[in-house]
Design an enzyme around this catalytic site. Structure first.
Site, PDB file in Angstrom:
ATOM      1  N   ARG A   1      15.866-100.559  19.937  1.00 33.05           N
ATOM      2  CA  ARG A   1      15.191 -99.646  20.869  1.00 33.05           C
ATOM      3  C   ARG A   1      15.841 -98.269  20.950  1.00 33.05           C
ATOM      4  O   ARG A   1      15.184 -97.285  21.222  1.00 33.05           O
ATOM      5  CB  ARG A   1      15.197-100.255  22.274  1.00 33.05           C
ATOM      6  CG  ARG A   1      14.575-101.623  22.330  1.00 33.05           C
ATOM      7  CD  ARG A   1      13.193-101.556  22.969  1.00 33.05           C
ATOM      8  NE  ARG A   1      12.431-102.723  22.608  1.00 33.05           N
ATOM      9  CZ  ARG A   1      12.452-103.881  23.256  1.00 33.05           C
ATOM     10  NH1 ARG A   1      13.187-104.014  24.319  1.00 33.05           N
ATOM     11  NH2 ARG A   1      11.727-104.901  22.846  1.00 33.05           N
TER      12      ARG A   1
ATOM     13  N   HIS B   1      13.686 -97.115  -4.864  1.00 32.12           N
ATOM     14  CA  HIS B   1      13.269 -98.476  -5.209  1.00 32.12           C
ATOM     15  C   HIS B   1      12.241 -98.340  -6.342  1.00 32.12           C
ATOM     16  O   HIS B   1      11.266 -97.596  -6.196  1.00 32.12           O
ATOM     17  CB  HIS B   1      12.583 -99.154  -4.030  1.00 32.12           C
ATOM     18  CG  HIS B   1      13.487 -99.587  -2.906  1.00 32.12           C
ATOM     19  ND1 HIS B   1      14.233 -98.715  -2.162  1.00 32.12           N
ATOM     20  CD2 HIS B   1      13.753-100.828  -2.406  1.00 32.12           C
ATOM     21  CE1 HIS B   1      14.919 -99.392  -1.245  1.00 32.12           C
ATOM     22  NE2 HIS B   1      14.633-100.685  -1.366  1.00 32.12           N
TER      23      HIS B   1
ATOM     24  N   GLU C   1      10.096-103.120  -8.459  1.00 34.29           N
ATOM     25  CA  GLU C   1      10.336-104.365  -7.706  1.00 34.29           C
ATOM     26  C   GLU C   1       9.062-105.213  -7.720  1.00 34.29           C
ATOM     27  O   GLU C   1       9.075-106.354  -8.171  1.00 34.29           O
ATOM     28  CB  GLU C   1      10.754-104.019  -6.259  1.00 34.29           C
ATOM     29  CG  GLU C   1      11.009-105.242  -5.377  1.00 34.29           C
ATOM     30  CD  GLU C   1      11.347-104.870  -3.926  1.00 34.29           C
ATOM     31  OE1 GLU C   1      10.995-103.751  -3.494  1.00 34.29           O
ATOM     32  OE2 GLU C   1      11.952-105.706  -3.232  1.00 34.29           O
TER      33      GLU C   1
HETATM   34  N1  ADE Z   1      12.792-102.221   2.782  1.00 34.75           N
HETATM   35  C1  ADE Z   1      13.715-103.162   3.042  1.00 34.75           C
HETATM   36  N2  ADE Z   1      13.871-103.988   2.004  1.00 34.75           N
HETATM   37  C2  ADE Z   1      13.011-103.553   1.040  1.00 34.75           C
HETATM   38  C3  ADE Z   1      12.686-103.983  -0.262  1.00 34.75           C
HETATM   39  N3  ADE Z   1      13.281-105.035  -0.827  1.00 34.75           N
HETATM   40  N4  ADE Z   1      11.744-103.310  -0.934  1.00 34.75           N
HETATM   41  C4  ADE Z   1      11.133-102.257  -0.387  1.00 34.75           C
HETATM   42  N5  ADE Z   1      11.399-101.804   0.837  1.00 34.75           N
HETATM   43  C5  ADE Z   1      12.322-102.447   1.547  1.00 34.75           C
HETATM   44 ZN    ZN Z   2      15.808-102.399  -0.703  1.00 34.05          ZN
END
Ligand code: ADE
Ligand code: ZN
Length: 342
Positions: A70, A206, A209
């Site tokens: 919060r 990222h 994935e």
């Molecule tokens: N936010 C937290 N973990 C993540 C992940 N593995 N892939 C993309 N965004 C994320």
């Molecule tokens: Zn991540």
């Protein structure tokens, strides 16, 4: 603990792909709730928030946990519990994602009312960071993370804050993009990444994935220096060669990939093939409270499931410092200690 586990714990390690919010365990969530809720949640209510069936469900669960954060007191406690857990595993340096984009998205009215909300949260995080340095001997850098499937404007605000705040807070070293790659790649963020680099920020992303190798190429094309997950690069031999040639640091998260369902099992994870191909591989836990494995566990699993020897685990630990955003002299100091860890 058997001897290899004891040795892994002693081995100095850096964790480079770790989301603060993903380190919040159900018991910490109960503590957080008791700070501000008239009727705090119970442990079993907290545990229920961590169930998910797939990647989309995981992102929803992640958001549900962030909702419990919060304000400053909650962030400070979460960061302190994270640092305690890292220190207990022999992690000596961590570069941690803070989901800044989610803070604003979850609290639009408070954000309107209080222009200093984020500054107050960040001061609390810095208190925890400095306490970690003082009491636990662990260093921490922050990576301001935007959510790629929110808007580009929201990411621009996150990266602008990083650029402004790093002048007074050099612990803010980098920016990153998390969220759902299936909804958007990296191209829309090209200009923002260039501006962040010009402001002295390092660039993580990222990539690959939940998506194919083209997403990894796209992430590289906008200047990303370090890549998270990179799971699908295994499908593209030319890309593997490029990652090797450029020694792009890879922040791999094997257990995360199995738990979110993007990789069928640990045996299927390409970490061994990446390592043997000569890529700059690092091991990380991503969101350990959601996936049930810490970074220390990841080293043990690499040994058990992929046959990484002690010397190979030592290389992974050395890679974690080489790929970090620490100053060169610090890196050399850690590499020396890793070399003599017996
Ligand atoms: N936010 C937290 N973990 C993540 C992940 N593995 N892939 C993309 N965004 C994320
Ligand atoms: Zn991540």
């Amino acid at each position: 603990m058997d001897p290899i586990e004891q040795w892994i714990r002693r081995l100095p390690k850096a964790e480079l792909h770790l989301h603060l919010e993903g380190t919040i365990t159900p018991s910490t969530l109960v503590e957080l709730s008791s700070l501000g809720d008239a009727a705090p949640i119970t442990l079993s209510q907290a545990e229920a928030l961590y169930s998910y069936a797939d990647f989309t469900g995981f992102l929803q669960a992640f958001k549900a946990v962030v909702t419990e954060l919060r304000g400053p007191a909650e962030y400070e406690l979460a960061a302190w519990r994270m640092l305690q857990a890292l220190a207990a595993q022999g992690v000596r340096h961590a570069e941690v994602f803070l989901s800044v984009g989610v803070i604003f998205r979850l609290r639009p009215e408070e954000d309107q009312r209080d222009p200093h909300l984020f500054a107050r949260i960040f001061s609390a995080l810095e208190r925890a960071r400095l306490r970690g340095e003082r009491e636990l001997g662990i260093t921490l850098y922050w990576i301001f993370d935007a959510v790629r499937h929110f808007t580009v404007d929201e990411a621009a605000r996150v990266f602008r804050l990083a650029a402004q705040m790093r002048r007074d807070h050099p612990s803010i070293v980098a920016i990153g993009l998390g969220g759902d790659e299936r909804q958007t790649g990296s191209t829309p963020y090209r200009a923002l990444y260039a501006q962040a680099a010009a402001a002295g920020l390092r660039l993580t992303n990222h990539a690959g994935e939940t998506t194919g190798p083209e997403a990894i190429r796209e992430a590289l094309s906008i200047g990303s220096e370090r890549l998270g997950h990179v799971l699908s690069a295994i499908r593209d031999p030319a890309l593997l060669d490029e990652l090797k040639l450029r020694q792009i640091p890879l922040e791999l998260n094997p257990t995360s990939n199995v738990r979110t369902g993007v990789c069928p099992s640990l045996q299927h994870h390409p970490i061994r093939r990446y390592f043997d191909h000569g890529l700059l591989v690092t091991l990380n836990s991503d969101d350990p409270a959601f996936f049930g494995a810490t970074v220390e566990d990841e080293y043990r699993l690499a040994h058990q499931h992929h046959g990484f020897t002690r010397e190979e685990l030592r290389t992974l630990a050395a890679n974690s410092f080489r790929a970090s955003f620490l100053p060169e002299a610090e890196k050399l100091r850690w590499l020396d200690q890793i070399g003599s860890c017996s």
